[in-house]
Design an enzyme around this catalytic site. Sequence first.
Site, mmCIF file in Angstrom:
data_model
loop_
_atom_site.group_PDB
_atom_site.id
_atom_site.type_symbol
_atom_site.label_atom_id
_atom_site.label_comp_id
_atom_site.label_asym_id
_atom_site.label_seq_id
_atom_site.Cartn_x
_atom_site.Cartn_y
_atom_site.Cartn_z
ATOM 1 N N ASN A 64 23.862 -18.899 -0.602
ATOM 2 C CA ASN A 64 24.151 -20.283 -0.372
ATOM 3 C C ASN A 64 24.169 -20.915 -1.825
ATOM 4 O OD1 ASN A 64 24.172 -22.643 1.823
ATOM 5 N ND2 ASN A 64 22.690 -23.398 0.174
ATOM 6 N N GLU A 110 29.197 -20.641 0.181
ATOM 7 C CA GLU A 110 30.185 -21.242 -0.378
ATOM 8 C C GLU A 110 30.900 -20.897 -1.711
ATOM 9 O OE1 GLU A 110 27.112 -22.140 0.428
ATOM 10 O OE2 GLU A 110 26.930 -23.557 1.778
ATOM 11 N N ASP A 134 21.255 -43.719 -5.918
ATOM 12 C CA ASP A 134 22.297 -42.964 -5.302
ATOM 13 C C ASP A 134 23.851 -43.322 -5.031
ATOM 14 O OD1 ASP A 134 22.834 -40.696 -3.434
ATOM 15 O OD2 ASP A 134 20.962 -40.638 -2.593
HETATM 16 MN MN MN Z 1 25.438 -22.995 2.879
#
Ligand code: MN
Length: 425
Positions: free
Chosen positions: A139, A202, A250
Amino acid sequence: MIRLRKFLNSIKDEFKIIKVEKEISTHLEAAKLLRKHPREIVILENIKESDTPVISGICNTREKISKALNCKIENITERIIQAMDNPIPIENIRKLKNYNSQKADLGKLPILTYYERDGGPYITAGAIIAKDPETKVRNASIHRMMLLDKKHLAVRIVPRHLYNYYKRAEKKGEDLPIAIAIGMHPATLLATTTSVPIEIDELEVANNFHDGKLKLLKCQKVDIEVPEAEIILEGKIIANKRADEGPFVDLTGTYDIIRKEPIIEIERIHFKDDSLYHAILPAGFEHKLLQGLPQEPRIFKAVKNTVPSVKNVILTEGGCCWLHAIVSIKKQAEGDGKNVIMAALSAHPSLKHVVVVDDDINVFDLDDVEYAIATRLKEDDIVIVKKARGSSLDPSASSDGTTTKVGVDATKPLKESEKFERVAP
Ligand code: MN
């Protein structure tokens, strides 16, 4: 070789790169300078607290991102969908070498403090790479990391894949080994922000962006492979330990709260020769586009499911690339616009306002979108959904997390379409 440096070289005639030679401090001063150049690439060559220069803005326009993906701006969404649906396994895995490798000392990195009330200096362009404790699927995802001391960072992990890995390791009382890559090719970076299913890596999406040419490097201390990056960190997320993380600005340009978040312990740092440290300015266009743009495929797919003639979907920068969408369609049946509204609002739960336009309207031109609202919106063309779940980033959401959502169908009626025909420009 898929390096950030190479990408910079390939775009230097097309995009302005501002090089700042005077000495700049990581504490507020660098961020202040970056805010003055919201759409340019900036390299701060002389950082007071570090030998490593800072680069920012490699993804702060759709033009640069389209260049990185080697496609037209209006095809970015399709290009991302194509890569998400066709990840390419990575065969080229080599030893990590030709790096200057050192024991962990985060003090050597030019980690910026961006705003007055920030909880500390933050790594904002670090992709964390980890492996599923059972399936070993990789990941890669970007997380903000607040500097605690020379070896430790507090990391904000929302409940997605990395969180899932970490919680499962923690249940067994184990730390989760990780690597962090800073300063990657923008296409690789963008791939780490896509929402692919947990069983998809990814980095294999990134490999599609790079036409199967992505190379990975095997870390020295942890059993993890990382893409080529300017700076690579190795370490672990410690089990059963938390620290205060925040405040941090943010997407919306407002402060996020302090939370108890997991702690990363860094063991090794590897520097490429003449390495650049990538810093993403919080609430800047690079932050907005990198977080928002990979959500556009989700909305596009959901809309296409109900109205197959959808042309384009964008999350606008004015809406922080998160709260506002514009969808263009080739309208085929009366009511298409309403169905698009429902599909878009449920595909991206944070979405607050959505405007649907015909395909003669350019979704990238907000004047054109306003024209559609001004001249094509009639009574009954507005959908209001009260008390729907909203975005945690929206300062106007109710304390229970709900908000009012508005959909605007600014498409022409099919029947009297000649009345709405625009003269050619
Ligand atoms: Mn993932």
